[in-house]
Scaffold this motif. Structure first.
Motif, PDB file in Angstrom:
ATOM      1  N   THR A  52     -23.999 -13.018  31.417  1.00 14.95           N
ATOM      2  CA  THR A  52     -24.608 -13.707  32.773  1.00 14.95           C
ATOM      3  C   THR A  52     -25.864 -13.875  32.689  1.00 14.95           C
ATOM      4  O   THR A  52     -26.218 -14.837  33.183  1.00 14.95           O
ATOM      5  N   GLU A  55     -27.152 -16.940  31.238  1.00 21.58           N
ATOM      6  CA  GLU A  55     -26.724 -18.074  31.761  1.00 21.58           C
ATOM      7  C   GLU A  55     -27.859 -18.438  32.842  1.00 21.58           C
ATOM      8  O   GLU A  55     -28.073 -19.250  33.515  1.00 21.58           O
ATOM      9  N   LEU A  56     -28.574 -17.211  33.181  1.00 19.12           N
ATOM     10  CA  LEU A  56     -29.376 -17.584  34.456  1.00 19.12           C
ATOM     11  C   LEU A  56     -30.745 -18.196  34.201  1.00 19.12           C
ATOM     12  O   LEU A  56     -31.348 -17.838  33.099  1.00 19.12           O
ATOM     13  N   ASP A  57     -31.057 -19.240  34.955  1.00 22.65           N
ATOM     14  CA  ASP A  57     -32.538 -19.897  34.826  1.00 22.65           C
ATOM     15  C   ASP A  57     -33.527 -19.105  35.819  1.00 22.65           C
ATOM     16  O   ASP A  57     -34.677 -19.488  35.877  1.00 22.65           O
ATOM     17  N   ALA A  58     -33.217 -18.250  36.585  1.00 22.65           N
ATOM     18  CA  ALA A  58     -34.031 -17.585  37.594  1.00 22.65           C
ATOM     19  C   ALA A  58     -35.267 -16.714  37.187  1.00 22.65           C
ATOM     20  O   ALA A  58     -35.252 -16.148  36.198  1.00 22.65           O
ATOM     21  N   PRO A  61     -35.018 -12.282  38.348  1.00 18.63           N
ATOM     22  CA  PRO A  61     -33.896 -12.502  38.773  1.00 18.63           C
ATOM     23  C   PRO A  61     -33.413 -10.882  39.366  1.00 18.63           C
ATOM     24  O   PRO A  61     -33.677 -10.053  38.907  1.00 18.63           O
ATOM     25  N   VAL A  63     -30.342  -8.721  40.415  1.00 17.96           N
ATOM     26  CA  VAL A  63     -28.962  -8.643  39.932  1.00 17.96           C
ATOM     27  C   VAL A  63     -28.304  -7.564  40.659  1.00 17.96           C
ATOM     28  O   VAL A  63     -28.859  -6.542  40.742  1.00 17.96           O
ATOM     29  N   ASP A 140     -29.328 -13.221  42.305  1.00 22.36           N
ATOM     30  CA  ASP A 140     -29.335 -14.379  41.245  1.00 22.36           C
ATOM     31  C   ASP A 140     -28.010 -14.253  40.711  1.00 22.36           C
ATOM     32  O   ASP A 140     -27.409 -15.205  40.198  1.00 22.36           O
ATOM     33  N   ALA A 141     -27.591 -12.795  40.670  1.00 25.90           N
ATOM     34  CA  ALA A 141     -26.154 -12.553  40.059  1.00 25.90           C
ATOM     35  C   ALA A 141     -25.576 -11.522  40.707  1.00 25.90           C
ATOM     36  O   ALA A 141     -26.221 -10.409  40.769  1.00 25.90           O
ATOM     37  N   GLY A 178     -26.833 -19.299  41.581  1.00 27.11           N
ATOM     38  CA  GLY A 178     -26.151 -17.717  41.305  1.00 27.11           C
ATOM     39  C   GLY A 178     -25.047 -17.724  40.836  1.00 27.11           C
ATOM     40  O   GLY A 178     -24.099 -18.688  41.007  1.00 27.11           O
ATOM     41  N   ARG A 224     -20.283 -19.808  38.932  1.00 25.39           N
ATOM     42  CA  ARG A 224     -21.596 -20.464  39.354  1.00 25.39           C
ATOM     43  C   ARG A 224     -21.616 -21.066  40.796  1.00 25.39           C
ATOM     44  O   ARG A 224     -20.606 -21.749  41.152  1.00 25.39           O
TER      45      ARG A 224
END
Length: 228
Positions: A52, A55-58, A61, A63, A140-141, A178, A224
């Protein structure tokens, strides 16, 4: 043959009994007669966080993890957390943290004192609601591993998390782009469709329970939040 030794028990609020047992060098948390998790098959629960976060661009983040368990997902999230990020865990059974600081202390290490994270004794649904009503910032996740899949086997109240209403709340608690990630011991096509119908773009991955492509196959949904 090594016997299993019961180390402790705990009652899930409005649910069944959890039992911590040792089996040689291994530790297992049982739900009734079923194995909920164990130290021999932790890889896929770690991958829930590792994949996970990859995969995040934040930036920095936030979580949220539903369920501490033996801390596999939490520790993996802290180990892979980008600078400035934070992790909150919702755990509904307080004795779980007593086990983490007692019989499972060798697994826990110093993660419970890591300033980047916190463990809150509450239902993960309550923290999702907080993000939706503005009590806290959105995430974000959101990583869910509170059952053995998208059903309420640990407690009936968990069924609401996987319903269209519950998934909609999780979606709304996420920032744009997210990810809602859900761990399961088995695939569930109906749940995949329910995620898509709830406003997510969905990827389903099969992950082995142990490293080096060993052990049973587990399922992780990476959903997503769809752009408006």
């Amino acid at each position: 043959m090594l016997p299993r030794e019961t180390l402790a028990t705990a009652e899930v609020p409005d649910g069944e009994t959890l039992t911590l047992v040792s089996h040689g060098r291994d530790f297992i948390i049982m739900l009734g007669r079923d194995e909920l998790m164990g130290t021999r098959m932790q890889f896929s629960e770690e991958q829930l966080a590792v994949l996970t976060l990859a995969e995040l661009d934040a930036h920095k983040p936030r979580v949220l993890i539903g369920g501490y368990g033996m801390g596999f997902t939490y520790r993996a999230a802290l180990e892979n957390l980008p600078e400035g990020g934070s992790v909150t865990v919702a755990e509904i059974v307080p004795e779980i943290l007593e086990w983490a600081e007692g019989p499972l202390a060798h697994l826990t290490g110093d993660c419970l004192s890591d300033p980047r994270g916190e463990v809150v004794i509450c239902d993960v649904a309550a923290l999702i609601d907080d993000a939706n009503d503005g009590t806290t910032a959105k995430y974000d996740a959101i990583l869910l591993d509170v059952d053995n899949g998208p059903d309420g086997i640990v407690r009936d109240a968990n069924f609401r998390i996987y319903s269209k209403t519950g998934l909609g709340k999780a979606r709304d608690a996420l920032r744009p782009g997210g990810i809602l990630a859900v761990w399961s011991a088995a695939p569930d096509h109906k749940f995949t469709m329910r995620l898509k119908e709830s406003g997510f773009d969905v990827e389903v991955r099969e992950v082995r329970a142990r490293p080096n492509n060993k052990g049973p196959r587990h399922t992780i949904w990476f959903a997503r939040k769809r752009s408006a």
